[in-house]
Design an enzyme around this catalytic site. Structure first.
Site, PDB file in Angstrom:
ATOM      1  N   CYS A 103       0.865  -1.179   0.000  1.00  0.00           N
ATOM      2  CA  CYS A 103       0.000   0.000   0.000  1.00  0.00           C
ATOM      3  C   CYS A 103       0.903   1.232   0.000  1.00  0.00           C
ATOM      4  CB  CYS A 103      -0.905   0.007   1.236  1.00  0.00           C
ATOM      5  SG  CYS A 103      -1.770   1.579   1.455  1.00  0.00           S
ATOM      6  N   CYS A 126      -8.363   1.334   3.171  1.00  0.00           N
ATOM      7  CA  CYS A 126      -7.290   2.098   3.822  1.00  0.00           C
ATOM      8  C   CYS A 126      -7.632   3.589   3.823  1.00  0.00           C
ATOM      9  CB  CYS A 126      -5.971   1.863   3.098  1.00  0.00           C
ATOM     10  SG  CYS A 126      -4.598   2.720   3.877  1.00  0.00           S
ATOM     11  N   CYS A 131      19.943   6.910   6.492  1.00  0.00           N
ATOM     12  CA  CYS A 131      19.681   6.261   5.199  1.00  0.00           C
ATOM     13  C   CYS A 131      18.903   7.232   4.335  1.00  0.00           C
ATOM     14  CB  CYS A 131      18.741   5.070   5.375  1.00  0.00           C
ATOM     15  SG  CYS A 131      19.556   3.602   5.860  1.00  0.00           S
ATOM     16  N   LEU A 167      16.797   7.461   0.476  1.00  0.00           N
ATOM     17  CA  LEU A 167      16.323   6.712  -0.692  1.00  0.00           C
ATOM     18  C   LEU A 167      15.364   7.572  -1.502  1.00  0.00           C
ATOM     19  CD1 LEU A 167      15.752   3.761  -2.088  1.00  0.00           C
ATOM     20  CD2 LEU A 167      13.633   3.930  -0.819  1.00  0.00           C
ATOM     21  N   THR A 168      15.560   7.566  -2.808  1.00  0.00           N
ATOM     22  CA  THR A 168      14.530   8.088  -3.704  1.00  0.00           C
ATOM     23  C   THR A 168      13.847   6.870  -4.301  1.00  0.00           C
ATOM     24  OG1 THR A 168      15.886  10.008  -4.241  1.00  0.00           O
ATOM     25  CG2 THR A 168      14.100   9.514  -5.752  1.00  0.00           C
ATOM     26  N   GLU A 183      25.710   9.313   7.315  1.00  0.00           N
ATOM     27  CA  GLU A 183      26.326   8.130   7.942  1.00  0.00           C
ATOM     28  C   GLU A 183      27.106   7.341   6.896  1.00  0.00           C
ATOM     29  OE1 GLU A 183      23.558   5.973  10.555  1.00  0.00           O
ATOM     30  OE2 GLU A 183      24.518   4.142   9.838  1.00  0.00           O
ATOM     31  N   SER A 242      27.911  15.527  -5.727  1.00  0.00           N
ATOM     32  CA  SER A 242      27.316  16.542  -6.594  1.00  0.00           C
ATOM     33  C   SER A 242      26.717  17.678  -5.754  1.00  0.00           C
ATOM     34  CB  SER A 242      26.240  15.882  -7.471  1.00  0.00           C
ATOM     35  OG  SER A 242      25.504  16.861  -8.121  1.00  0.00           O
TER      36      SER A 242
END
Ligand code: ACO
Ligand code: ZN
Length: 461
Positions: free
Chosen positions: A215, A235, A321, A323-324, A355, A368
């Site tokens: 989901c 939901c 952490c 994330l894309t 980290e 970058s």
């Protein structure tokens, strides 16, 4: 575990996991019939009549009986007072037919409860071949509940087989239908279906699936598209939990406390691990905050990515952490989230750093970002001004060590007489300025506007 136990476990695993698209894995089964009762053949343990201590004929008869019952019930209930559009159903009197039906179910349950200890004593011994058959269920619940359970099992097995067939046709399973390296290879989330990159410690019964359904709002994971569709209808989530601490245009960031929203945070980590090689945080989420970036449309706030951050980082890490989501990678969201993490550090009056170790993509993105930050700083600095690493660090919240390593990579740093000297190379700065002006408009708009942050560091809250 002793050897027999271990062998049994392996065989059981091989049966539930190995899928030959033509042949049922149960020995002695010729693949005839289907637990659902309306198909001629099956090829999984889940749909095998024999595994469920039934015969193909029995399954067919059950299906026909269930269909008749369903029609009768629909007809009976149809005669009842219309109530579907009523908001508060408890205020509506049940019809005589409904009362009769309820009594029938109650009676079936009472009969079972009265004889339940006797029934259990009569359970046959299943030590013959425990891995090959489901335990007998006939006496463990009332006939009514057992029927419901069987119907749910049959529906799930139908869903599983059609999903496996689809994956097989699209070449996502090996030739023999197996999922050899025991990891979820494909996920469906929101409008997207995507291949995963690494394994993630989802519960054992989910890891065996070739595809996992998630989901996109509450991140609950499910075994089939039918279950997901049913979940989506119920939901109520349309955005991540926690506080919306940033909003500009359609982009928002939600701060989610791992302690207050433990299940969501764990599910987020499990999902992220599918695209992260080396991180090990999955269950111990309480010491972390999660910053989830979303993009809104009329259907809700859709996650584009997130980063986690320790509440109290001994080493002043400002990202644990990051994330894309793969469908949004390489559109500037990664650098936008990195920028956001430094904005929080600036508000805290600290410098921060991600980290370690960084993944290859992590290093590319940070390198970058740091390059952008440093060259922007240099491009706006008066020609006569002194260049001091500490000043750049204080203004940007980037840790001095990361500034030094980036300047080194740009070959703009010299060590002279025990001191680092920054060489302001105008050609490098000019090339960078030119590159910025050529960026597509959508990238240029992907920047954080500090005035849209509504947030105070925890010590000031
Ligand atoms: N190949 C080459 N360059 C790339 C690639 C790629 N596959 N992906 C990103 N880049 C470059 C971009 O060109 C951009 O540089 P530029 O602006 O100079 O052109 C820069 O990296 C950032 O690009 P974004 O579009 O802002 O980043 P994206 O949204 O793709 O997210 C991220 C980057 C988060 C690292 C993403 O790739 C990801 O989620 N990877 C999987 C998980 C991961 O490895 N996370 C980092 C782990 S380290 C840590 O957590 C601290
Ligand atoms: Zn949900």
């Amino acid at each position: 575990m002793d050897e027999t136990g271990s062998r049994l476990r392996k065989r059981k695993f091989a049966q539930s996991y190995h899928v030959d698209m033509k042949q049922c894995p149960i020995s002695g089964c010729d693949s005839r019939g289907h637990l659902m009762g309306r198909f001629e053949r099956h090829f999984t343990l889940a749909a095998c009549p024999i595994y469920h201590n039934l015969t193909p004929e029995r399954c067919k008869a059950n299906h026909e009986a269930n269909e008749r019952l369903r029609k009768d019930q629909a007809a009976e209930l149809g005669k009842a007072t219309p109530h579907h559009n009523t908001r508060n159903q408890s205020e509506v009197e049940p019809s005589p037919n409904q009362v009769k039906y309820r009594k029938k179910v109650q009676k079936s349950r009472e009969n079972h409860a009265a004889g339940s200890s006797e029934n259990r004593k009569n359970l046959p011994d299943r030590e013959d071949d425990p891995g090959m058959r489901e335990p007998f269920l006939n006496h463990i619940a009332s006939q009514y509940d057992l029927n419901l359970f069987r119907q749910a099992q049959a529906l799930a097995s139908e869903g599983l087989e059609s999903e496996l067939e689809r994956l097989h046709e699209s070449g996502l399973l090996a030739q023999d239908g197996s999922n050899p390296d025991r990891r979820i290879k494909v996920i469906e989330i929101g409008r997207y279906e995507m291949d995963t990159w690494y394994s993630s410690p989802y519960p054992e019964e989910y890891v065996q699936l070739p595809k996992l359904f998630i989901c996109e709002f509450c991140l609950k994971f499910m075994k089939s598209s039918t279950i997901l569709r049913r979940h989506m209808a119920k939901c109520v989530w349309r955005h991540p939990p926690g506080d919306e601490i940033y909003r500009k245009g359609t982009i928002s960031v939600f701060e989610v406390d791992g302690k207050k929203n433990k299940i969501y945070s764990q599910n987020l980590c499990l999902l992220a691990k599918l695209f992260l090689d080396h991180k090990t945080l999955y269950y111990d989420v309480e010491p972390f905050l999660f910053y989830v970036m979303t993009e809104a449309d009329l259907t809700g706030c859709h996650m584009v990515g997130y980063f986690s951050k320790e509440k109290n980082s001994f080493l002043n890490y400002n990202v644990s952490c990051i994330l894309t989501m793969p469908q949004h990678m390489r559109k500037g969201f990664g650098k936008m989230m990195i920028d956001f993490s430094y904005l929080l550090s600036r508000k805290e009056g600290k410098t921060g750093s991600p980290e370690r170790p960084l993944s290859d993509l992590g290093l590319l993105s940070y390198r970058s970002y740091w390059t952008d930050i440093i060259l922007r700083y240099l491009s706006t600095l008066a020609a006569s001004a002194d260049l001091v690493i500490r000043d750049i660090s204080q203004e940007t919240a980037v840790h001095p060590a990361d500034i030094v390593s980036t300047l080194q990579a740009l070959q703009m740093l010299k060590y002279w007489k025990g001191k680092h000297i920054i060489l302001k190379k105008q050609d490098i700065i000019d090339t960078w300025v030119q590159k910025q002006s050529k960026r597509p408009a959508e990238f240029a708009s992907r920047s954080i506007d500090p005035t849209c942050l509504k947030w105070l560091p925890s010590r000031q809250k």
